[in-house]
Enzyme design. Structure first.
Site, PDB file in Angstrom:
ATOM      1  N   ASP A   1      -2.742   2.301  -6.326  1.00  0.00           N
ATOM      2  CA  ASP A   1      -1.575   2.349  -5.432  1.00  0.00           C
ATOM      3  C   ASP A   1      -1.457   1.161  -4.485  1.00  0.00           C
ATOM      4  OD1 ASP A   1      -3.742   2.979  -3.907  1.00  0.00           O
ATOM      5  OD2 ASP A   1      -2.783   4.591  -2.797  1.00  0.00           O
ATOM      6  N   GLU A   2      -2.158   0.061  -4.790  1.00  0.00           N
ATOM      7  CA  GLU A   2      -2.041  -1.124  -3.942  1.00  0.00           C
ATOM      8  C   GLU A   2      -1.846  -2.364  -4.807  1.00  0.00           C
ATOM      9  OE1 GLU A   2      -5.238  -1.573  -1.135  1.00  0.00           O
ATOM     10  OE2 GLU A   2      -5.318   0.566  -0.720  1.00  0.00           O
TER      11      GLU A   2
ATOM     12  N   ASP B   1       0.864  -1.179   0.000  1.00  0.00           N
ATOM     13  CA  ASP B   1       0.000   0.000   0.000  1.00  0.00           C
ATOM     14  C   ASP B   1       0.902   1.231   0.000  1.00  0.00           C
ATOM     15  OD1 ASP B   1      -1.938   1.897   0.327  1.00  0.00           O
ATOM     16  OD2 ASP B   1      -2.941   0.883   1.997  1.00  0.00           O
TER      17      ASP B   1
END
Length: 357
Positions: free
Chosen positions: A110-111, A12
């Site tokens: 974004d993960e 993350d």
DNA sequence: TCTGGGGTCCTAGGACCC
DNA sequence: TCTGGGGTCCTAGGACCC
């Protein structure tokens, strides 16, 4: 629980949008930074996309109305989102992470989930691998990432959120129950605002409360989700890390600066949205069959209207004609519109379409 | 506090077909 | 004249994710 032993990582990126902006503009580092809608001196009507840790200290959070953020922190650096840049940086980071995994699944911008079962023997090696990933991303991307390591996706995901920023949390099989039990139930995947409120009424506040609740009663109340929730609360998640292939829908929507009942204003916006959607499907070589119009009035009353065409298309004319017909019954002089949106689905790639003929 | 924009998945009813 | 069971597709709405 005789599950095959797996080692799953969840990555993350820390406050991703503002982190990218700080990297691009070193002069704003150390200040409160907020990426989101234009605050317009406290009168703006959008929300906060991401705030950095300086802004979070005074209570600014993602999803918060931008006007609220302005009251909390008028001195912050406010920036509009620069999605092309974020996508480019995201691709760089994902490329770094991907090569450490047997199986890789990007999750939002974004993960990511990594199944590294074939790459490590035991949690010590899994933790070392996570450290390696963190340092390569920091070195090559100049960004920090928080990683959770666990026996499945759910545990890894909750673990990555446990220590932020720049965190690394490892939860071994035998620690899962003790790790999850004290956490508030909203930390569990798929337990959002609505479900949390319903659970609270049942006296369920922590993940441990949920794990100890009667599964049959939960299933009666929440259907399949109730059963699933009970499994997750006990740390059981058999879902696989799977590469996502192809989008299922493409959409654009826009909120008016001011709620409006002017047909010409609404129709202009609709045409612009159709054009955006059409350009995107064309760029991705996609044909669509289902068209959905979304309309939101004052007080957030939202409706959708969808129509499945008898043919696949990517023509602007088809999209504009269909959405205009869908919009017509909603256009009334006394009804102010807050938002309209256009989505296409039932997508087929043009290559695949050729093979079907 | 007054709520963006891009997605995914689930549910439930109804139409339609065999 | 009262009527099964299964399957698929479509539509509308809702919850959740980032």
């Amino acid at each position: 629980m005789n599950e095959r032993q797996r080692f799953i990582l969840h990555l993350d990126m820390d406050h991703f949008y503002t982190a990218v902006e700080e990297r691009e503009h070193p002069e704003i580092k150390g200040k409160a930074v907020i990426v989101g809608s234009d605050p317009k001196g406290g009168k703006g009507r959008g929300v906060v996309s991401t705030s950095n840790y300086v802004a979070r200290k005074v209570g600014v959070r993602s999803g918060m109305p931008i006007s609220h953020a302005w009251r909390l922190c008028p001195e912050a650096v406010y920036l509009p989102p620069n999605f092309p840049l974020y996508i480019k940086v995201s691709e760089e980071i994902m490329e770094i992470a991907r090569k450490y995994a047997d199986k890789f699944e990007q999750w939002g911008i974004d993960e990511a989930f990594l199944d590294v079962t074939g790459k490590v023997h035991g949690y010590v090696e899994a933790e070392n691998l996570a450290r390696q990933i963190k340092s390569e991303i920091k070195e090559k991307g100049g960004l920090t990432v928080s990683i959770g390591v666990g026996p499945n996706k759910l545990v890894a995901k909750v673990a990555s959120d446990f220590q932020k920023p720049d965190g690394l949390t490892v939860v071994r099989d035998e620690e899962v129950e003790v790790f999850l039990a004290p956490l508030p139930v909203c930390k569990l995947l798929w337990v959002g605002r609505k479900t949390e409120a319903k659970l609270k009424e049942l006296g369920i506040n922590t993940i441990g409360d949920l794990a100890n609740y009667d599964a049959t009663a939960l299933t009666e109340m929440f259907g399949v989700m109730g059963w699933q929730m009970h499994l997750l609360a006990r740390g059981i998640d058999r879902s696989e890390v799977e590469e996502r292939v192809g989008v299922k829908s493409v959409s654009h929507e826009t909120t008016f600066e001011q709620d409006t009942a002017h047909a010409n204003v609404i129709l202009d916006a609709l045409n612009a949205l159709c054009l955006d959607v059409q350009k995107e499907t064309e760029a991705q070589n996609l044909l669509f069959k289902t068209v959905t119009l979304k309309i939101r009035f004052e007080h957030f009353e939202t409706h959708t209207k969808s129509k499945t065409l008898p043919f696949l298309t990517n023509r602007l004319y088809d999209l504009q004609k269909t959405t205009r017909e869908q919009l017509a019954p909603y256009l009334m002089k006394n009804r102010k519109v807050k938002l309209i949106g256009v989505r296409v689905s039932s997508l087929v790639s043009m290559e695949k379409q050729k093979t079907l003929i």
